[in-house]
Design an enzyme around this catalytic site. Structure first.
Site, short mmCIF file in Angstrom:
data_model
loop_
_atom_site.label_atom_id
_atom_site.label_comp_id
_atom_site.label_asym_id
_atom_site.label_seq_id
_atom_site.Cartn_x
_atom_site.Cartn_y
_atom_site.Cartn_z
N ASP A 17 79.64 -38.48 105.08
CA ASP A 17 81.06 -38.00 105.18
C ASP A 17 81.35 -37.88 103.61
OD1 ASP A 17 83.46 -37.19 106.22
OD2 ASP A 17 84.01 -39.01 106.74
N GLY A 18 82.37 -36.78 103.50
CA GLY A 18 82.69 -36.68 102.27
C GLY A 18 82.53 -35.36 101.36
N ARG A 21 85.84 -33.77 100.33
CA ARG A 21 86.38 -34.49 99.00
C ARG A 21 85.70 -34.28 97.87
NH1 ARG A 21 87.26 -39.78 102.99
NH2 ARG A 21 86.26 -38.44 104.21
N ASN A 65 83.33 -31.00 115.46
CA ASN A 65 83.60 -30.20 114.26
C ASN A 65 83.71 -28.53 114.38
OD1 ASN A 65 81.16 -32.32 112.36
ND2 ASN A 65 83.47 -32.08 112.36
N ARG A 191 85.68 -45.63 110.96
CA ARG A 191 85.64 -45.32 112.48
C ARG A 191 84.14 -44.66 112.65
NH1 ARG A 191 89.66 -41.92 110.39
NH2 ARG A 191 88.82 -39.84 109.49
C1 IPE Z 1 81.76 -37.33 111.38
O1 IPE Z 1 82.37 -36.73 110.20
C2 IPE Z 1 80.91 -36.15 111.70
C3 IPE Z 1 79.92 -35.80 110.84
C4 IPE Z 1 79.42 -36.44 109.77
C5 IPE Z 1 79.08 -34.62 111.11
P1 IPE Z 1 84.01 -36.17 110.21
O2 IPE Z 1 84.52 -35.90 108.71
O3 IPE Z 1 83.70 -34.86 111.14
O4 IPE Z 1 84.86 -37.28 111.28
P2 IPE Z 1 86.28 -37.54 111.15
O5 IPE Z 1 87.04 -36.08 111.77
O6 IPE Z 1 86.80 -37.77 109.74
O7 IPE Z 1 86.48 -38.52 112.16
C1 IPE Z 2 81.00 -34.46 106.28
O1 IPE Z 2 81.79 -34.16 105.31
C2 IPE Z 2 80.11 -33.28 106.95
C3 IPE Z 2 80.52 -32.82 108.17
C4 IPE Z 2 81.40 -33.42 108.73
C5 IPE Z 2 79.96 -31.38 108.57
P1 IPE Z 2 83.15 -33.78 105.37
O2 IPE Z 2 83.42 -32.19 105.61
O3 IPE Z 2 83.66 -34.32 106.73
O4 IPE Z 2 83.98 -33.91 104.13
P2 IPE Z 2 85.44 -34.64 104.20
O5 IPE Z 2 85.57 -35.75 105.23
O6 IPE Z 2 86.44 -33.58 104.29
O7 IPE Z 2 85.41 -35.17 102.80
MG MG Z 3 84.98 -36.06 106.92
#
Ligand code: IPE
Ligand code: IPE
Ligand code: MG
Length: 240
Positions: A17-18, A21, A65, A191
């Site tokens: 994740d991230g 950001r 997603n 989470r």
């Molecule tokens: C979880 O991350 C899904 C993946 C890493 C593919 P998200 O960024 O989608 O999760 P939430 O929405 O913050 O719970």
């Molecule tokens: C995780 O990064 C990758 C996927 C869920 C595909 P995010 O896109 O959720 O990144 P943040 O949470 O917005 O930083």
């Molecule tokens: Mg995310």
């Protein structure tokens, strides 16, 4: 830092994740963050395999997603297309077996074919198993498994009391794969986001503020060191 005398978890599951950001911090489009995340993933497949991890499972795209903007979903699909081809080469060079979990029929036919090519092209590799969860949701996986259990029992007329945890687990996408020992989530959220709900029942959790594109060997080693300091609920203290 060294992992000498450390127990290496057999199965590590990651919520990467991230990416968004990371891009925001740099004032660049989110898609660039996803590209950087794919580059990190490519490196981490090699690092995980060299570390001695046997199963490395990553959350690439959740059932939720799809609700992101059309532009972002489109950019992610293009990245899948590009990195699937690269991954076949990397996996082959590193004796890595690739497996996808999740419900793949929602993807465009060329992506489904790419997934099939990756799985069949690496199925005889004997090193690390790299599991990618795409269009994956823990609840969706459990419901799909339940449907197949019902159909099988209806067909065979068997008594449902014969269904135990092991038998049910054999219907999950992860059939044959041991449960994760360690779950890592990058970017600090506390989470599960619908990840491996059944399989993470007793895994150790490690959450880091590090954003996924910045993740590297050193960050993985920190997670393994933390894992070694835990008293596990089952199986006693972690031993090397
Ligand atoms: C979880 O991350 C899904 C993946 C890493 C593919 P998200 O960024 O989608 O999760 P939430 O929405 O913050 O719970
Ligand atoms: C995780 O990064 C990758 C996927 C869920 C595909 P995010 O896109 O959720 O990144 P943040 O949470 O917005 O930083
Ligand atoms: Mg995310």
């Amino acid at each position: 830092m060294s992992l000498e005398n450390m127990a290496i978890p057999q199965h590590v599951a990651v919520i990467l994740d991230g990416n968004g950001r990371w891009a925001k911090k740099r004032g660049i489009p989110r898609a660039m963050g996803h590209k950087a995340g794919c580059e990190t993933l490519e490196k981490m497949v090699r690092v995980a395999s060299d570390t001695g991890i046997r199963y490395f499972t990553v959350y690439g795209f959740s059932t939720e997603n799809w609700k992101r903007s059309q532009e972002e979903v489109g950019a992610l699909m293009q990245l899948f297309r590009y990195y699937m081809v690269r991954l076949l080469k990397i996996a082959s060079a590193n004796n890595v077996r690739v497996k996808m979990i999740g419900e793949k029929s929602r993807f465009d036919p060329d992506i489904v074919k790419g997934i099939d090519d990756l799985e069949t092209g690496t199925k005889d590799n004997t090193g690390m198993t790299f599991v990618i969860a795409i269009n994956y949701g823990g609840r969706d996986e459990i419901v799909r498994a339940a449907r197949r259990v019902i159909l099988d029992y209806q067909k065979s007329g068997e008594d449902p009391s014969s269904l135990d945890e092991a038998a049910f687990a054999s219907y999950l996408d992860t059939a044959g794969i041991p449960d994760p020992d360690l779950m890592i989530r990058t970017s600090g959220e506390l989470r599960l986001s619908n990840y491996l709900l059944w399989q993470l029942a007793y895994s150790e959790f490690y959450i880091t503020d590090c954003l996924w594109p910045d993740f590297n060997q050193e960050e993985l080693e920190k997670a393994i060191i933390a894992y070694n300091s835990r008293e596990r609920r089952f199986g006693g203290r972690i031993k090397a």
